[in-house]
Design an enzyme around this catalytic site. Structure first.
Site, PDB file in Angstrom:
ATOM      1  N   GLU A 277       0.881  -1.164   0.000  1.00 35.95           N
ATOM      2  CA  GLU A 277       0.000   0.000   0.000  1.00 35.95           C
ATOM      3  C   GLU A 277       0.913   1.206   0.000  1.00 35.95           C
ATOM      4  OE1 GLU A 277      -2.841   0.794   3.083  1.00 35.95           O
ATOM      5  OE2 GLU A 277      -3.728  -1.185   2.831  1.00 35.95           O
TER       6      GLU A 277
ATOM      7  N   ASP B 148      -6.441   9.891   9.360  1.00 39.75           N
ATOM      8  CA  ASP B 148      -5.144   9.398   9.820  1.00 39.75           C
ATOM      9  C   ASP B 148      -4.738   9.998  11.153  1.00 39.75           C
ATOM     10  OD1 ASP B 148      -4.046   7.530   7.818  1.00 39.75           O
ATOM     11  OD2 ASP B 148      -4.388   9.221   6.463  1.00 39.75           O
TER      12      ASP B 148
ATOM     13  N   TYR C 124     -11.137  -4.304   2.966  1.00 41.32           N
ATOM     14  CA  TYR C 124     -10.255  -3.838   4.030  1.00 41.32           C
ATOM     15  C   TYR C 124     -11.123  -3.635   5.267  1.00 41.32           C
ATOM     16  CZ  TYR C 124      -6.468  -0.950   6.094  1.00 41.32           C
ATOM     17  OH  TYR C 124      -5.477  -0.424   6.894  1.00 41.32           O
TER      18      TYR C 124
END
Lengths: 409, 287
Positions: free
Chosen positions: B60, B71, B186
């Site tokens: 990734e 994040d 994911y």
């Protein structure tokens, strides 16, 4: 009285889009929550009990309706259009922000949320959020950039007095955009119990529409008040635009009246050509940030660039998606005023009317200074006096202190 | 010729081949996350090129963005380091192209936020990504409600659009999340940002099992996985384990570029060894 066509029923569409703007550009973790909020809000909008509570708090707690005041001396000073001030600075907590916070906190209660978070720039939305959180007995966390904490210490103290926890945000430039990033990170981490009270008409759907609806009380009152005073609608409306909640609140109930001209005033900072400004429509390009597509200040690679404004509340590199749409539809004219022009208009308002406006509001007044003189007295111009300037004393002293023999507050 | 090389030649996607091969080996994939251009272009290139040898199965590669809302601090700082050193979307695609000159099998998934792609131009981006050798995209702020923006156009370019499922994805929401998903799913192990708290093992295993009942796609698990031990535990029941912030931290704490490369590759090796062995010990004994 003819009721205006309520555009809130047509836009945004089911996906939260105003034309190509708006939307729901958020992480999947938040999607179920946002969809739930959308449903809850749709129910509340048509729930007489919710509307009754909202009206009660707007009246007895906020102090609405706010007056539509004929600014006689300002009118004389500029020598042209008749200038009316919509006195949102007289609301409890000193700005229009509380109109929205009351609505959202009622929704938070209805949804059974146990904790309130918010972002703030100038601190007015933070204070309004801390206020309603105190009133409804909910713990409250406010994210605020370190740069803004520095220049808005009075509001930081107010929020603390009201029982809110202030979390300083150091990332980026330490201003409103960074505070919003951090609030979104908190929200995604505490999805189960937390309600995020967004302070402006931005963010993912349904926020832009919901905040607009709560702020539209400004325009609805103005409409009625002007009809009472003059038996007709105003000719023009002027408001400052950062995210754009006070502007959309004033404009929205008039969108279907083609004879009412609307002017949104962005923060021109050191001048739109200087690159140091916060004028997303006049100096930005379309992009996606904080959950919606709108005009943004960004470089050619899609990285968000820093906004600049003397006013912390306008210091944001984006604008609400409905404004982006109204801009492209050419329904509203978006101009800008520089830091210097705003400071000048700020002083004129103090001296002529005995009203100390917020620096944000001073940008709208700067446009009045440019526009009013060449208009006839019959022209009825309404300016949204969105906030009071007490919070800006430190910034103003920094810029004008010498003139008054004051070095520092 | 290995199974991977054969399937690539048969036009099967690199991701499909990779998962097929690992299934035969009965082990999960190790997925590494690094931000492109972190800490600067040349070190980032060395980091990337060394990943397969260190034991990474799927790469990734983060496309840095100024406002990474999903994040945590580690990846926020990585994005800033990369941007301050001049990383752009074009340079990230160029990194992939150069990597492909020497590696035609390890899948590369670009991960990031929509705005830099939108500004690059969706069609131009997909064409360039496809020719550079990108296999999939993870775009955090594009939920299924916006599939027409990028997910559907990506499919036309043969690029997988990897969807995130999260602890908030309930039974009502799941079909929507899975509808246009491809490559793998994911699973975000905790509600939160990257690099946050570690997931609760029991709850995670049952979430993955539930997800598996609804999709045939491989399931990767990420967010909050830092150690070889965690990777092994999760790798027993998931098809892939993603480690990001822990690797990015190695870059932040290194004093020199060489040290950054050594520390990242050595942690990768440790994780790789752990995921390779994780199912050997836990096979139930049939008596």
């Amino acid at each position: 009285m003819n009721q205006p066509v309520d555009l809130s029923n047509s836009l945004p569409d089911a996906n939260g889009l105003f034309g190509r703007f708006g939307g729901r550009f958020v992480a999947e973790t938040l999607m179920p929550l946002i969809l739930e909020l959308q449903d809850e809000y749709a129910t509340a909008k048509n729930d007489p009990e919710f509307q009754r509570q909202l009206a009660y708090f707007q009246g007895d707690y906020v102090g609405r309706p706010s007056p539509l005041y004929f600014a006689e001396r300002l009118t004389e000073h500029f020598g042209g259009a008749s200038i009316y001030l919509k006195r949102e600075e007289l609301n409890h907590t000193g700005a229009h922000k509380i109109n929205n916070c009351i609505g959202q906190v009622l929704l938070a209660k209805q949804m059974g949320k146990k904790r309130i978070i918010a972002e703030t720039g100038a601190g007015m939305h933070g204070v309004a959020t801390a206020t309603v959180a105190a009133r409804f007995g909910l713990p409250c966390v406010i994210y605020m950039g370190t740069t803004d904490i520095e220049r808005q210490q009075t509001n930081v103290f107010r929020m603390k007095l009201l029982g809110a926890e202030i979390i300083p945000v150091t990332s980026g430039t330490g201003t409103l955009k960074d505070a919003m990033n951090e609030a979104l990170r908190d929200w995604v981490t505490n999805v189960d119990d937390t309600f995020y009270i967004i302070g402006t008409v931005a963010g993912p759907h349904p926020y832009p529409a919901m905040v607009r609806d709560f702020q539209a009380v400004i325009g609805h009152e103005t409409r009625n008040q002007m009809l009472e005073k003059h038996g007709r609608l105003p000719d023009s409306l002027v408001a400052c635009v950062g995210g754009g909640s006070n502007a959309i609140g004033l404009f929205h109930p008039f969108l279907d009246d083609p004879d009412v001209k609307m002017i949104g005033v962005e923060a021109g900072g050191k001048g739109v050509k200087s690159g140091h400004h916060a004028a997303s429509l006049n100096g930005g390009t379309p992009g996606v940030l904080h959950g919606n597509r709108t005009y943004l200040l960004q470089n050619e690679d899609g990285q968000i660039t820093d906004a600049h404004s003397i006013s912390a509340g306008l210091d944001y590199p984006g604008i609400g998606p409905e404004h982006a749409w109204l801009h492209e539809q050419k329904r509203v004219e978006y101009v800008s005023a520089t830091d210097e022009e705003a400071l000048e208009a700020f002083q004129v308002c103090c001296r002529q009317e005995g009203i100390i406006p917020a620096l944000e509001t001073a940008h709208a007044l700067a446009e009045v200074a440019k526009r009013a003189p060449s208009l006839p007295r019959e022209h009825l111009m309404v300016v949204n006096l969105s906030g009071r300037g007490d919070k800006d004393m430190m910034s103003v002293a920094h810029h004008l202190g010498d003139k008054f023999g004051v070095k520092q507050l | 010729m290995s199974a991977i090389q054969e399937t690539v030649m048969n036009n099967t996607s690199r991701l499909e081949s990779c998962f097929a091969e690992l299934k035969q080996q009965n082990r999960p994939a190790l997925v590494s996350y690094l931000t492109a251009g972190d800490p600067e272009a040349e070190t980032s290139r060395r980091l990337l090129h060394g990943l397969p040898n260190a034991g990474v199965d799927i790469i990734e590669l983060g496309m840095p963005f100024s406002d990474p809302m999903a994040d945590g601090p580690a990846i926020q700082k990585a994005a800033l380091r990369a941007l301050n050193n001049g990383q752009t979307q074009a340079k990230t695609l160029e990194m992939v192209r150069r990597f492909r000159e020497e590696n035609s099998t390890t899948p590369i998934v670009l991960m990031g936020y929509y705005n830099p792609i939108f500004c690059y131009g969706v069609d131009r981006f997909l064409a360039d990504a496809s020719s550079a050798g990108v296999d999939g995209l993870i775009v955090v702020d594009l939920p299924p409600e916006h599939d027409e923006e990028l997910c559907q156009p990506a499919a036309q370019h043969g690029i997988d659009f990897i969807r995130l499922a999260t602890p908030t994805t309930d039974a009502k929401r799941l079909p929507k999340v899975l509808a246009n998903a491809s490559g793998f799913i994911y699973y975000v192990s905790v509600a939160g940002v990257t690099g946050g708290s570690a997931p609760t093992p029991e709850r995670l295993e049952s979430s993955v099992a539930q997800l598996r009942q609804n999709t045939d796609l491989p399931i990767a698990v990420g967010f909050g996985i830092r150690t070889a031990e965690q990777a092994a535990t999760i790798g027993r029941y998931s098809d892939a384990v993603v480690v990001g912030s822990a690797l990015v931290d190695c870059i932040e704490h290194a004093n020199t570029p060489n040290e950054a490369v050594e520390r990242v590759h050595s942690l990768v090796s440790e994780l790789a060894e752990s995921v390779r062995a994780c199912r050997e010990v836990s096979e139930p004994q049939v008596c």
